[in-house]
Motif scaffolding. Structure first.
Motif, short mmCIF file in Angstrom:
data_model
loop_
_atom_site.label_atom_id
_atom_site.label_comp_id
_atom_site.label_asym_id
_atom_site.label_seq_id
_atom_site.Cartn_x
_atom_site.Cartn_y
_atom_site.Cartn_z
N LEU A 51 -3.61 -11.75 1.98
CA LEU A 51 -4.48 -12.61 2.77
C LEU A 51 -4.96 -11.86 4.02
CD1 LEU A 51 -2.47 -15.95 2.45
CD2 LEU A 51 -4.44 -15.18 1.12
N PRO A 52 -6.12 -12.24 4.55
CA PRO A 52 -6.66 -11.51 5.71
C PRO A 52 -5.68 -11.47 6.89
CG PRO A 52 -8.32 -12.96 4.79
CD PRO A 52 -7.02 -13.29 4.08
N HIS A 53 -5.61 -10.31 7.51
CA HIS A 53 -4.81 -10.08 8.73
C HIS A 53 -5.74 -9.41 9.73
CE1 HIS A 53 -2.11 -7.95 11.47
NE2 HIS A 53 -1.21 -8.86 11.15
N HIS A 54 -5.80 -9.95 10.91
CA HIS A 54 -6.76 -9.51 11.94
C HIS A 54 -6.82 -8.00 12.12
CE1 HIS A 54 -8.09 -8.78 16.14
NE2 HIS A 54 -9.00 -9.69 15.80
N ASP A 55 -5.68 -7.34 12.16
CA ASP A 55 -5.65 -5.90 12.44
C ASP A 55 -5.48 -5.03 11.18
OD1 ASP A 55 -5.83 -6.23 15.26
OD2 ASP A 55 -3.68 -6.70 15.32
N LEU A 56 -4.62 -5.44 10.28
CA LEU A 56 -4.24 -4.57 9.16
C LEU A 56 -5.15 -4.67 7.94
CD1 LEU A 56 -0.38 -5.11 9.26
CD2 LEU A 56 -1.72 -3.29 10.33
N CYS A 57 -5.75 -5.84 7.75
CA CYS A 57 -6.54 -6.07 6.54
C CYS A 57 -7.52 -7.22 6.80
CB CYS A 57 -5.57 -6.39 5.40
SG CYS A 57 -6.28 -6.41 3.78
N PRO A 58 -8.51 -6.98 7.65
CA PRO A 58 -9.36 -8.09 8.12
C PRO A 58 -10.06 -8.88 7.01
CG PRO A 58 -9.81 -6.09 9.37
CD PRO A 58 -8.88 -5.72 8.26
N GLU A 59 -10.40 -8.25 5.92
CA GLU A 59 -11.09 -8.92 4.83
C GLU A 59 -10.14 -9.44 3.75
OE1 GLU A 59 -14.43 -9.39 4.99
OE2 GLU A 59 -14.28 -8.42 6.94
N GLY A 60 -8.85 -9.14 3.90
CA GLY A 60 -7.93 -9.40 2.82
C GLY A 60 -8.10 -8.32 1.76
N ALA A 61 -7.29 -8.34 0.73
CA ALA A 61 -7.38 -7.32 -0.31
C ALA A 61 -6.70 -7.82 -1.58
CB ALA A 61 -6.73 -6.03 0.14
N VAL A 62 -7.13 -7.27 -2.68
CA VAL A 62 -6.46 -7.47 -3.96
C VAL A 62 -6.09 -6.07 -4.44
CG1 VAL A 62 -6.63 -8.30 -6.32
CG2 VAL A 62 -7.75 -9.57 -4.47
N LEU B 170 1.81 -2.00 -0.40
CA LEU B 170 0.82 -2.14 0.67
C LEU B 170 0.48 -0.78 1.27
CD1 LEU B 170 2.22 -5.33 2.47
CD2 LEU B 170 0.30 -5.20 0.87
N LEU B 171 1.49 0.01 1.58
CA LEU B 171 1.25 1.32 2.18
C LEU B 171 0.46 2.23 1.24
CD1 LEU B 171 4.75 1.88 3.80
CD2 LEU B 171 2.61 1.40 5.01
N ALA B 172 0.72 2.14 -0.06
CA ALA B 172 0.00 2.97 -1.04
C ALA B 172 -1.48 2.63 -1.10
CB ALA B 172 0.63 2.81 -2.42
N HIS B 173 -1.84 1.44 -0.63
CA HIS B 173 -3.24 1.00 -0.64
C HIS B 173 -3.81 0.95 0.78
CE1 HIS B 173 -2.04 -0.15 -4.71
NE2 HIS B 173 -3.32 0.02 -4.99
N ASP B 174 -3.25 1.76 1.67
CA ASP B 174 -3.75 1.92 3.04
C ASP B 174 -3.71 0.64 3.86
OD1 ASP B 174 -4.24 4.67 2.66
OD2 ASP B 174 -6.14 4.19 1.66
N ILE B 175 -2.80 -0.26 3.54
CA ILE B 175 -2.54 -1.43 4.38
C ILE B 175 -1.30 -1.07 5.18
CG2 ILE B 175 -2.03 -3.90 4.44
CD1 ILE B 175 -3.51 -4.07 1.71
N GLU B 176 -1.50 -0.68 6.41
CA GLU B 176 -0.46 -0.04 7.22
C GLU B 176 0.50 -1.04 7.86
OE1 GLU B 176 0.12 3.24 7.34
OE2 GLU B 176 -1.51 3.48 5.89
N ILE B 177 1.24 -1.75 7.00
CA ILE B 177 2.24 -2.69 7.51
C ILE B 177 3.31 -1.90 8.27
CG2 ILE B 177 3.58 -2.62 5.36
CD1 ILE B 177 4.11 -5.67 5.87
#
Length: 112
Positions: A7-18, A31-38
């Motif tokens: 789901l969208p996250h303001h800083d890490l994934c503003p548009e959300g992702a699948v 998440l890290l493998a898909h450049d979502i820097e949790i």
């Protein structure tokens, strides 16, 4: 491959992702493998709560949390019944929908 909807996250994934993840890896690694820097301040060793996620769909497909994870989750910001540490939650074949909480308890990173 298992589908994870983030789901969208303001800083890490503003548009959300699948994203697609190999069953057997953790949500954090997916998440890290898909450049979502949790955040993962303890380097994924189950020693902090910075990788806290809320599993909105597919929660019951995950193995139950161990006691150490449950103890840490009690300290997480925005704790909910479907909260998990993403470094401990292993992806199965069932699709997941995850939400990354807006805040973490990481005084080293947050702007104080």
């Amino acid at each position: 491959m298992t589908q994870i909807t983030v789901l969208p996250h303001h800083d890490l994934c503003p548009e959300g992702a699948v994203i697609e993840a190999e069953p057997g890896i953790t949500i954090c690694d997916a998440l890290l493998a898909h450049d979502i820097e949790i955040e993962h301040a303890c380097e994924k060793s189950c020693a902090c709560t910075t990788c806290h996620v809320i599993v909105r769909e597919g929660f019951n497909s995950l193995s139950p949390a161990e006691d150490d994870e449950e103890d840490l989750l009690d300290k997480a910001w925005g704790l909910e019944a479907q909260s998990r540490l993403s470094c401990q939650a292993v992806v199965t074949e069932q699709p997941l929908v995850v939400e990354i909480p807006r805040y973490t308890i990481n005084h080293a990173k947050e702007d104080h």
